[in-house]
Structure formats: structure tokens, C-alpha cells
Design a protein around this motif. Structure first.
Motif, PDB file in Angstrom:
ATOM      1  N   VAL A 248      36.304  39.174  39.123  1.00 60.61           N
ATOM      2  CA  VAL A 248      37.014  38.754  40.330  1.00 60.61           C
ATOM      3  C   VAL A 248      36.201  37.729  41.112  1.00 60.61           C
ATOM      4  O   VAL A 248      36.742  36.743  41.623  1.00 60.61           O
ATOM      5  CB  VAL A 248      37.330  39.984  41.213  1.00 60.61           C
ATOM      6  N   LEU A 249      34.896  37.953  41.207  1.00 59.55           N
ATOM      7  CA  LEU A 249      34.030  37.046  41.967  1.00 59.55           C
ATOM      8  C   LEU A 249      34.117  35.619  41.438  1.00 59.55           C
ATOM      9  O   LEU A 249      34.289  34.664  42.215  1.00 59.55           O
ATOM     10  CB  LEU A 249      32.584  37.537  41.919  1.00 59.55           C
ATOM     11  N   PHE A 250      34.019  35.456  40.118  1.00 61.70           N
ATOM     12  CA  PHE A 250      34.048  34.101  39.561  1.00 61.70           C
ATOM     13  C   PHE A 250      35.444  33.496  39.607  1.00 61.70           C
ATOM     14  O   PHE A 250      35.594  32.280  39.760  1.00 61.70           O
ATOM     15  CB  PHE A 250      33.483  34.102  38.138  1.00 61.70           C
ATOM     16  N   ILE A 251      36.470  34.337  39.483  1.00 65.96           N
ATOM     17  CA  ILE A 251      37.836  33.840  39.669  1.00 65.96           C
ATOM     18  C   ILE A 251      37.964  33.219  41.057  1.00 65.96           C
ATOM     19  O   ILE A 251      38.510  32.122  41.236  1.00 65.96           O
ATOM     20  CB  ILE A 251      38.857  34.991  39.509  1.00 65.96           C
ATOM     21  N   ASN A 359      45.751  39.577  40.635  1.00 68.32           N
ATOM     22  CA  ASN A 359      46.634  40.714  40.858  1.00 68.32           C
ATOM     23  C   ASN A 359      46.491  41.766  39.766  1.00 68.32           C
ATOM     24  O   ASN A 359      46.633  42.964  40.024  1.00 68.32           O
ATOM     25  CB  ASN A 359      48.094  40.241  40.954  1.00 68.32           C
ATOM     26  N   LYS A 360      46.188  41.326  38.532  1.00 66.73           N
ATOM     27  CA  LYS A 360      46.004  42.280  37.441  1.00 66.73           C
ATOM     28  C   LYS A 360      44.807  43.186  37.687  1.00 66.73           C
ATOM     29  O   LYS A 360      44.807  44.359  37.285  1.00 66.73           O
ATOM     30  CB  LYS A 360      45.797  41.529  36.121  1.00 66.73           C
ATOM     31  N   LYS A 361      43.789  42.688  38.364  1.00 65.39           N
ATOM     32  CA  LYS A 361      42.545  43.426  38.546  1.00 65.39           C
ATOM     33  C   LYS A 361      42.468  44.166  39.888  1.00 65.39           C
ATOM     34  O   LYS A 361      41.459  44.794  40.177  1.00 65.39           O
ATOM     35  CB  LYS A 361      41.354  42.463  38.442  1.00 65.39           C
ATOM     36  N   THR A 362      43.507  44.055  40.707  1.00 62.38           N
ATOM     37  CA  THR A 362      43.448  44.615  42.059  1.00 62.38           C
ATOM     38  C   THR A 362      44.394  45.791  42.204  1.00 62.38           C
ATOM     39  O   THR A 362      45.560  45.720  41.800  1.00 62.38           O
ATOM     40  CB  THR A 362      43.805  43.536  43.106  1.00 62.38           C
ATOM     41  N   GLU A 363      43.900  46.868  42.815  1.00 58.96           N
ATOM     42  CA  GLU A 363      44.732  48.038  43.076  1.00 58.96           C
ATOM     43  C   GLU A 363      45.661  47.774  44.252  1.00 58.96           C
ATOM     44  O   GLU A 363      45.349  46.996  45.153  1.00 58.96           O
ATOM     45  CB  GLU A 363      43.854  49.262  43.376  1.00 58.96           C
ATOM     46  N   SER A 364      46.796  48.474  44.267  1.00 64.51           N
ATOM     47  CA  SER A 364      47.825  48.237  45.278  1.00 64.51           C
ATOM     48  C   SER A 364      47.343  48.515  46.698  1.00 64.51           C
ATOM     49  O   SER A 364      47.688  47.803  47.637  1.00 64.51           O
ATOM     50  CB  SER A 364      49.056  49.097  44.979  1.00 64.51           C
ATOM     51  N   HIS A 365      46.494  49.550  46.888  1.00 66.60           N
ATOM     52  CA  HIS A 365      46.147  49.986  48.240  1.00 66.60           C
ATOM     53  C   HIS A 365      45.335  48.954  49.017  1.00 66.60           C
ATOM     54  O   HIS A 365      45.313  48.983  50.249  1.00 66.60           O
ATOM     55  CB  HIS A 365      45.385  51.326  48.183  1.00 66.60           C
TER      56      HIS A 365
END
Length: 443
Positions: A248-251, A359-365
Motif C-alpha cells: 500500500v505504501l508504494f502504491i 481498495n483490494k487491500k483495504t478493509e471496509s471499516h
């Protein structure tokens, strides 16, 4: 899901309407020229955009956290109202006092940044989670493709009309038909595209109000201060998660570099077009051409973002961007439009890539909070490049006479800075990625 089924999802439909109306601003084709006609300088223009970015940096992540804890819809609605107010301010400000004009534009930039921060992440989270509840989250890239095509279709109308509103010869005919005195310069036309944008702002308010969000049980016995503390904790936790998740950081690092550099240049594209001797009336046709290309190539952008492995995708987009900035720095008349079109395609594709993978790597909450970090990192970069460019332009323009500055020679001399800036940071981030990736595969 078919297109019809996607559009039947209320939050997705309102998201599309909100995004397309929020950014449909008739003064975008002549954005820089508008500021200059209000009496501001190019350095002031750059610094005002730094204020805009700084406001978002301050408000971005807390607003995302509040969206996750207090309600996303509330922030989207508030954002649309603030947007209306900030546009109304510059629509009515008197221009006789340059100090007053600068102060009004300063407040305008603060409100605009706040509005962007409030909406950032919240509207996207509402739409995405609605699809996820239906087990259709894989359709999100399709929604982004639809949003891009609708926004581009609206953009054709907005850019053509917005540029025409600012062309003296075109508006002279309109004024003559209405029995009014013909305008002699663009300074007499500067408020027309602003008032037209006010009307579109009301559509954004309508879309925001009609979004739906399930009522969440109030935590901490309904204590507002406790909810605020919960929001800040969520912010800190999300920040720790981003920093400890290299994927996520490099994205986000690459996203910020591509986006803030291009945004800085594209906010000045009207100045660039004028500098390479393109008449104002054609600004709208260029903008319409961009929108048509986005409509035609939206599917290709989505397929590239989904099918190419992340490392190859980022490397290819980086090389293409470096080549585009080098071409732009040459300041070629007419042909200088081509690298701008290439740059816009790169950013369009990059945005789909980022949203899809993030979005694929992130939880909904904590989705809205993490998406706000995306905006935070972009605006940190945008504020930095704004300060650097304002200083560099002031330094370079001192070597030119007033007449040469009016002929945009000083502006053309600063264009190479975008090539060197992007190339240097792309190499630095890629070197950092290479070192981290050797220890543990990131992508």
C-alpha cells in the motif's frame, strides 16, 4: 452486472452524478488565465494552490476518519455546500482592490481544499461498500470506467462552452445579439464561467443529499468528544497500517508522484496553450478532444490497470511520463498539445490502477480513512511542488522584461523543471522500492 443493473444501485448512481458535477467547472479550460484576469500574478496563483493543498493536508485524514465514525453522507453533503459557497465568493468579488481580491481568493482556496477533503474517500467508500454488500465489489473497476466516460462526456460540453465563454470574438457576437456593448477583453468575461459553475454545483448538492447510508449505532454513549477520539485513533491506526504495509505504501508513493506533478502542470495548461500560440477559442476543442479520447480509451485504461503486473505497469507509465514532460519542455507550437494528451491518458490509467489495487487491500471499516491518506500524500506533494514552482518562476522571471513575461517567455523557460522534478523523484522512489523488494517481495 450489466450497465443498467449498475445504474440501478442508488449510491453508485449518486456517486457518478456527484463526481461528474463536482468537477464540471466551466472555468477549468481557462483556469490560470482567469486568475490572472482577476489581477493575480502567476506566482500568487501557484502559492494559492499551495494553500489549497495545505488545507487538504490538514483536513484530509481527519475528515476520512470522521466519515468512518460519524457518517460518510454527512461529509459529502457538507462538501457540496462548501463548494457552492467558495465558487459564489469569486463570482461576486469586486476587482478594484487587488489586496481584497487576493484575500477572497485565499479564503476561496481554503474552502475549496476543505470541500475536497470532506468528500475525498467518503463518496467512494459509500459507493464501493454498497457494491460489496451485494457481493459485487469486483465490478468497481467497471464503475470507475463508467464514471470516467460520463465525466468525459460532460467534460466535452463544459470545456467547449467554458472556453467559448472566455473568447472575446465569440462572446462579442452573443453580446451583439442581446443588444449589449461588445466586450473588449477577457477581463470583462471572467465572471460568466464562474456563474455557470454555480448552477452545476447545485446538481452536486442534489446528488449528495440523495446518497444513502445505514445508520450506525452511536458509540461511547453518544458522547461527541468520545467519537472524535475514536476518529483520531482510527486515523493513527490507519496511518500505522499504511506505513507497515509496503504494498500500500508504494502504491500511494507512486500515485502521489504521478498525480501531484501532472496536476501542477495541468492547472496551468491554459497558460501553456497560450504560450505555444494556441487561440483561446481552441482551448475548448482541445478539452473536448481530451474528453472524447477518455471515452474511447477508458476501457483500454481499465484493461491495462487490471492485466499488467504492478511493477511492469509502474515502470512503463514512469518512462512514458518522463518522455511526455521532456516533450512539453521543448515548447513546440501546436505539436506541444500531443504530450499533454499522452500525460492525461497516463494519469487516467494510473488512477484506475491505484483505486483498483488500493481498495483490494483495504478493509471496509477504515476504507474512507485509508483513501484519505491517498489524498493526503497527493496534497503533500502538490503543496511542495507549488512552493518550489512559485519560487523557481519568480527566480527565472527576474531575468525577463515585462514584455517578455507578457509573451510567456519566462513561463516557457520554467517547463523543463517538470521533467527534472519527476525524473529525480521517480528514480529515488524506485531505488527505495528496489531495496525493500529485495528483502521481501512487495508486488
Amino acid at each position: 452486472m450489466t450497465l443498467t443493473e449498475i445504474l440501478k444501485v442508488r449510491n453508485v448512481r449518486c456517486y457518478l452524478m456527484f463526481r461528474c458535477s463536482y468537477f464540471a467547472r466551466f472555468y477549468y479550460p481557462i483556469f490560470t488565465l482567469l486568475y490572472l484576469d482577476y489581477g493575480l500574478t502567476l506566482s500568487q496563483f501557484a502559492m494559492l494552490n499551495v494553500v489549497w493543498a495545505a488545507t487538504i493536508v490538514i483536513a484530509e485524514v481527519p475528515s476520512g476518519a470522521f466519515a468512518d465514525t460519524l457518517g460518510r453522507k454527512k461529509l459529502v453533503v457538507l462538501s457540496s455546500i462548501i463548494m457552492f459557497v467558495e465558487i459564489a465568493m469569486i463570482a461576486v468579488v469586486p476587482t478594484g482592490n487587488t489586496s481584497l481580491v487576493f484575500m477572497v481568493f485565499l479564503v476561496n482556496r481554503v474552502l475549496s481544499g476543505l470541500a475536497m477533503a470532506l468528500a475525498s474517500g467518503a463518496d467512494e467508500a459509500l459507493a464501493y461498500d454498497t457494491l460489496k454488500e451485494q457481493g459485487q465489489e469486483d465490478m468497481w473497476p467497471r464503475v470507475l470506467q463508467i464514471q470516467l466516460r460520463i465525466a468525459s462526456s460532460v467534460g466535452i460540453f463544459v470545456t467547449l462552452l467554458g472556453a467559448a465563454m472566455y473568447d472575446v470574438n465569440f462572446m462579442a457576437g452573443i453580446y451583439s445579439m442581446l443588444g449589449l456593448a461588445e466586450p473588449e477583453s477577457t477581463k470583462e468575461l471572467k465572471r460568466i464561467p464562474v456563474f455557470a459553475t454555480l448552477f452545476v454545483a447545485m446538481i452536486a448538492i442534489y446528488a449528495a443529499v440523495n446518497m444513502q447510508e445505514e445508520k450506525k449505532p452511536v458509540t461511547h454513549d453518544g458522547n461527541r468528544s468520545a467519537s472524535t477520539i475514536a476518529s483520531l485513533k482510527l486515523t493513527l491506526n490507519a496511518g500505522k497500517w499504511v506505513l507497515s504495509t509496503p504494498y500500500v505504501l508504494f502504491i500511494l508513493l507512486y500515485y502521489s508522484l504521478f498525480e501531484h506533478t501532472s496536476r501542477m502542470f495541468l492547472t496551468m495548461n491554459s497558460q501553456y496553450y497560450r504560450a505555444i500560440d494556441i487561440p483561446i477559442i481552441y482551448f475548448g476543442f482541445i478539452g473536448a478532444g481530451v474528453s472524447i479520447l477518455q471515452i474511447l480509451l477508458a476501457g483500454q485504461s481499465r484493461r491495462l490497470a487490471e492485466s499488467i503486473p504492478p511493477k511492469a505497469f509502474i515502470f512503463g507509465m514512469g518512462l512514458a511520463t518522463i518522455a511526455s514532460y521532456y516533450w512539453i519542455s521543448l515548447g513546440w507550437s501546436i505539436y506541444g498539445v500531443i504530450p499533454v494528451l499522452l500525460l492525461i491518458f497516463i494519469i487516467m490509467t494510473m488512477n484506475i490502477f491505484i483505486s483498483y489495487h488500493l481498495n483490494k487491500k483495504t478493509e471496509s471499516h477504515n476504507r474512507a480513512t485509508v483513501l484519505s491518506f491517498k489524498g493526503l500524500m497527493f496534497n503533500l506533494g502538490y503543496g511542495t511542488i507549488g512552493i518550489l514552482y512559485a519560487y523557481y518562476y519568480k527566480l527565472v522571471s527576474g531575468n525577463y522584461s515585462d514584455l517578455e513575461r507578457e509573451q510567456d517567455l519566462a513561463f516557457l523557460a520554467t517547463l523543463s523543471s517538470f521533467f527534472y522534478y519527476f525524473t529525480f523523484l521517480f528514480i529515488v522512489i524506485s531505488a527505495y522500492f528496489y531495496v525493500k523488494n529485495r528483502n521481501q517481495a512487495i508486488f
